[in-house]
Design a protein around this motif. Structure first.
Motif, PDB file in Angstrom:
ATOM      1  N   THR A  51       6.596  10.073  -4.029  1.00  0.00           N
ATOM      2  CA  THR A  51       6.968  10.371  -2.649  1.00  0.00           C
ATOM      3  C   THR A  51       5.785  10.040  -1.760  1.00  0.00           C
ATOM      4  O   THR A  51       4.677  10.556  -1.952  1.00  0.00           O
ATOM      5  CB  THR A  51       7.338  11.862  -2.508  1.00  0.00           C
ATOM      6  N   SER A  52       5.999   9.142  -0.781  1.00  0.00           N
ATOM      7  CA  SER A  52       4.881   8.647   0.008  1.00  0.00           C
ATOM      8  C   SER A  52       5.403   7.734   1.117  1.00  0.00           C
ATOM      9  O   SER A  52       6.578   7.406   1.191  1.00  0.00           O
ATOM     10  CB  SER A  52       3.918   7.859  -0.894  1.00  0.00           C
ATOM     11  N   MET A  53       4.477   7.315   1.981  1.00  0.00           N
ATOM     12  CA  MET A  53       4.731   6.246   2.936  1.00  0.00           C
ATOM     13  C   MET A  53       4.259   4.949   2.303  1.00  0.00           C
ATOM     14  O   MET A  53       3.102   4.860   1.864  1.00  0.00           O
ATOM     15  CB  MET A  53       3.979   6.504   4.233  1.00  0.00           C
ATOM     16  N   TYR A  54       5.154   3.958   2.254  1.00  0.00           N
ATOM     17  CA  TYR A  54       4.807   2.661   1.679  1.00  0.00           C
ATOM     18  C   TYR A  54       4.703   1.626   2.794  1.00  0.00           C
ATOM     19  O   TYR A  54       5.607   1.482   3.619  1.00  0.00           O
ATOM     20  CB  TYR A  54       5.854   2.243   0.645  1.00  0.00           C
ATOM     21  N   LEU A  55       3.603   0.908   2.794  1.00  0.00           N
ATOM     22  CA  LEU A  55       3.334  -0.079   3.830  1.00  0.00           C
ATOM     23  C   LEU A  55       3.136  -1.447   3.205  1.00  0.00           C
ATOM     24  O   LEU A  55       2.374  -1.604   2.249  1.00  0.00           O
ATOM     25  CB  LEU A  55       2.089   0.299   4.622  1.00  0.00           C
ATOM     26  N   ARG A 110       9.276   5.436   4.467  1.00  0.00           N
ATOM     27  CA  ARG A 110       9.004   6.798   4.000  1.00  0.00           C
ATOM     28  C   ARG A 110       9.964   7.096   2.857  1.00  0.00           C
ATOM     29  O   ARG A 110      11.161   7.235   3.071  1.00  0.00           O
ATOM     30  CB  ARG A 110       9.217   7.788   5.142  1.00  0.00           C
ATOM     31  N   LEU A 111       9.424   7.135   1.638  1.00  0.00           N
ATOM     32  CA  LEU A 111      10.231   7.367   0.437  1.00  0.00           C
ATOM     33  C   LEU A 111      10.063   8.811  -0.026  1.00  0.00           C
ATOM     34  O   LEU A 111       8.931   9.283  -0.183  1.00  0.00           O
ATOM     35  CB  LEU A 111       9.819   6.421  -0.681  1.00  0.00           C
ATOM     36  N   TYR A 162       0.845  -1.181   0.000  1.00  0.00           N
ATOM     37  CA  TYR A 162       0.000   0.000   0.000  1.00  0.00           C
ATOM     38  C   TYR A 162       0.889   1.242   0.000  1.00  0.00           C
ATOM     39  O   TYR A 162       2.026   1.219   0.466  1.00  0.00           O
ATOM     40  CB  TYR A 162      -0.856   0.074   1.269  1.00  0.00           C
ATOM     41  N   ARG A 163       0.312   2.337  -0.466  1.00  0.00           N
ATOM     42  CA  ARG A 163       0.906   3.622  -0.156  1.00  0.00           C
ATOM     43  C   ARG A 163      -0.105   4.440   0.632  1.00  0.00           C
ATOM     44  O   ARG A 163      -1.326   4.285   0.454  1.00  0.00           O
ATOM     45  CB  ARG A 163       1.387   4.367  -1.406  1.00  0.00           C
ATOM     46  N   GLY A 189      -4.891  12.520   3.610  1.00  0.00           N
ATOM     47  CA  GLY A 189      -6.175  12.795   2.972  1.00  0.00           C
ATOM     48  C   GLY A 189      -6.649  11.720   2.021  1.00  0.00           C
ATOM     49  O   GLY A 189      -7.808  11.731   1.610  1.00  0.00           O
ATOM     50  N   LEU A 190      -5.760  10.797   1.661  1.00  0.00           N
ATOM     51  CA  LEU A 190      -6.132   9.745   0.708  1.00  0.00           C
ATOM     52  C   LEU A 190      -6.179   8.368   1.356  1.00  0.00           C
ATOM     53  O   LEU A 190      -6.704   7.420   0.772  1.00  0.00           O
ATOM     54  CB  LEU A 190      -5.151   9.714  -0.462  1.00  0.00           C
ATOM     55  N   GLY A 191      -5.600   8.238   2.535  1.00  0.00           N
ATOM     56  CA  GLY A 191      -5.634   6.958   3.225  1.00  0.00           C
ATOM     57  C   GLY A 191      -4.724   5.926   2.583  1.00  0.00           C
ATOM     58  O   GLY A 191      -3.759   6.261   1.877  1.00  0.00           O
ATOM     59  N   LEU A 192      -5.043   4.669   2.817  1.00  0.00           N
ATOM     60  CA  LEU A 192      -4.269   3.547   2.274  1.00  0.00           C
ATOM     61  C   LEU A 192      -4.803   3.171   0.904  1.00  0.00           C
ATOM     62  O   LEU A 192      -5.991   2.908   0.747  1.00  0.00           O
ATOM     63  CB  LEU A 192      -4.372   2.337   3.193  1.00  0.00           C
ATOM     64  N   ARG A 193      -3.923   3.127  -0.061  1.00  0.00           N
ATOM     65  CA  ARG A 193      -4.323   2.716  -1.407  1.00  0.00           C
ATOM     66  C   ARG A 193      -3.491   1.506  -1.826  1.00  0.00           C
ATOM     67  O   ARG A 193      -2.269   1.504  -1.709  1.00  0.00           O
ATOM     68  CB  ARG A 193      -4.131   3.869  -2.389  1.00  0.00           C
ATOM     69  N   LEU A 194      -4.175   0.492  -2.313  1.00  0.00           N
ATOM     70  CA  LEU A 194      -3.534  -0.772  -2.661  1.00  0.00           C
ATOM     71  C   LEU A 194      -2.835  -0.657  -4.010  1.00  0.00           C
ATOM     72  O   LEU A 194      -3.454  -0.322  -5.019  1.00  0.00           O
ATOM     73  CB  LEU A 194      -4.577  -1.889  -2.689  1.00  0.00           C
ATOM     74  N   ILE A 195      -1.550  -1.009  -4.023  1.00  0.00           N
ATOM     75  CA  ILE A 195      -0.762  -0.939  -5.250  1.00  0.00           C
ATOM     76  C   ILE A 195      -0.783  -2.295  -5.956  1.00  0.00           C
ATOM     77  O   ILE A 195      -1.193  -2.408  -7.107  1.00  0.00           O
ATOM     78  CB  ILE A 195       0.686  -0.522  -4.951  1.00  0.00           C
ATOM     79  N   TYR A 196      -0.314  -3.310  -5.270  1.00  0.00           N
ATOM     80  CA  TYR A 196      -0.279  -4.679  -5.781  1.00  0.00           C
ATOM     81  C   TYR A 196      -0.480  -5.629  -4.614  1.00  0.00           C
ATOM     82  O   TYR A 196      -0.185  -5.290  -3.462  1.00  0.00           O
ATOM     83  CB  TYR A 196       1.090  -4.997  -6.411  1.00  0.00           C
ATOM     84  N   PHE A 197      -0.940  -6.824  -4.917  1.00  0.00           N
ATOM     85  CA  PHE A 197      -0.930  -7.877  -3.925  1.00  0.00           C
ATOM     86  C   PHE A 197      -0.595  -9.215  -4.570  1.00  0.00           C
ATOM     87  O   PHE A 197      -0.630  -9.361  -5.799  1.00  0.00           O
ATOM     88  CB  PHE A 197      -2.233  -7.931  -3.121  1.00  0.00           C
TER      89      PHE A 197
END
Lengths: 114, 113
Positions: free
Chosen positions: B86-90, B109-110, B35-36, B40-48
Motif C-alpha cells: 500500500t503506497s503512492m506509486y509514481l 494511490r494503491l 518509484y514508491r 517519512g521514507l521519501g521516493l524509493r526506486l523500484i525499477y527503471f
C-alpha cells in the motif's frame, strides 16, 4: 547512510518569510542537482536545476550548491501560501548516461500561512 | 509539454491479487522509472528501464516486476499484492539528451486490503 539526507520538517512560516531548505549528500560523483516541488496529491515537478557548484536564481527562488561541503540549498524569498508543498532535492552523477538515475531526499513539507 | 500519464489515480486491490500499474509518456524518452513514495521514507526506486525490453532493479525490487514492450509504455506489476505494498506509486520519464530532467506522472494511490 543514505546517499541524500534531507530534514523532512514540517516547516511552517508566515507569508513573506525567507525559507531555507537544505540537503546533504555523501557521493562526491554527484554533478547535477535539482529541486522538485510536489503539491498534495500530485506528482513532483522540476523547480530548479543546477550543474556543479554555484548559484542559480529564478524569480523568488535561489538554488545553491557547495560541492566542497556536499551541501545544497534552496532559498525562497517573499514566501507565499501558494509555495506550500513538499520540496524534494534530487541529484545524479550523470545526465547523458543510459543508466542515469536520480537520488532523492525524503522531502521537506513546507506550509506558508497568511 | 511532456506528459506522463498513469492509468489510475486510485486503486483498491485485495491481498494476493496480481496488479498492473500502467505508465505512458509522449515525448519519446528513453529512460523510465517506477518509484514508491511513503511518509517519512521519501521516493524509493523500484525499477527503471533505459530501452525497450531492458530493465534494471532499483533499490526495492522485491515483490515487483516490470514490462517495457514499447518505448512509450512502462508497466509495474505486483505479482501477489500484499498490504505492505500500500503506497503512492509514481512513474517518471527522462531523456538523457534533454536540458530538462525527469517528468513525473500524477501518481497512483494503491491500497491493498
Amino acid at each position: 547512510q543514505k546517499e541524500v539526507e534531507q530534514d523532512p520538517g514540517p516547516l511552517s512560516v508566515p507569508e513573506g518569510a525567507i525559507v531555507s531548505l537544505n540537503c546533504t549528500y555523501s557521493n562526491s560523483a554527484f554533478q547535477y542537482f535539482m529541486w522538485y516541488r510536489q503539491y498534495s496529491r500530485k506528482g513532483p515537478e522540476l523547480l530548479m536545476y543546477t550543474y556543479s557548484s554555484g548559484n542559480k536564481e529564478d524569480g523568488r527562488f535561489t538554488a545553491q550548491v557547495d560541492k566542497s561541503s556536499k551541501y545544497i540549498s534552496l532559498f525562497i524569498r517573499d514566501s507565499q501560501p501558494s509555495d506550500s508543498a513538499t520540496y524534494l532535492c534530487a541529484m545524479s552523477s550523470s545526465r547523458g548516461s543510459t543508466l542515469g538515475r536520480l537520488y532523492f531526499g525524503r522531502g521537506t513539507q513546507l506550509t506558508v500561512w497568511p | 509539454d511532456v506528459k506522463v500519464t498513469q492509468s489510475s489515480r486510485y486503486l483498491v486491490k485485495r491481498t494476493g491479487e496480481k496488479v498492473f500499474l500502467e505508465c505512458v509518456q509522449d515525448m519519446d524518452h528513453e529512460n523510465m522509472f517506477w518509484y514508491r513514495q511513503d511518509p517519512g521514507l521519501g521516493l524509493r526506486l523500484i525499477y527503471f528501464s533505459y530501452d525497450v525490453k531492458m530493465k534494471e532493479k532499483g533499490d526495492i525490487p522485491e515483490g515487483y516486476s516490470v514490462s517495457r514492450e514499447k518505448k512509450e509504455r512502462f508497466s509495474l506489476i505486483l505479482e501477489s499484492a500484499s498490504t505492505n505494498q500500500t503506497s503512492m506509486y509514481l512513474c517518471a520519464s527522462l531523456s538523457p539528451n534533454s536540458d530538462t530532467e525527469a517528468f513525473f506522472g500524477q501518481g497512483t494511490r494503491l491500497t491493498v486490503v
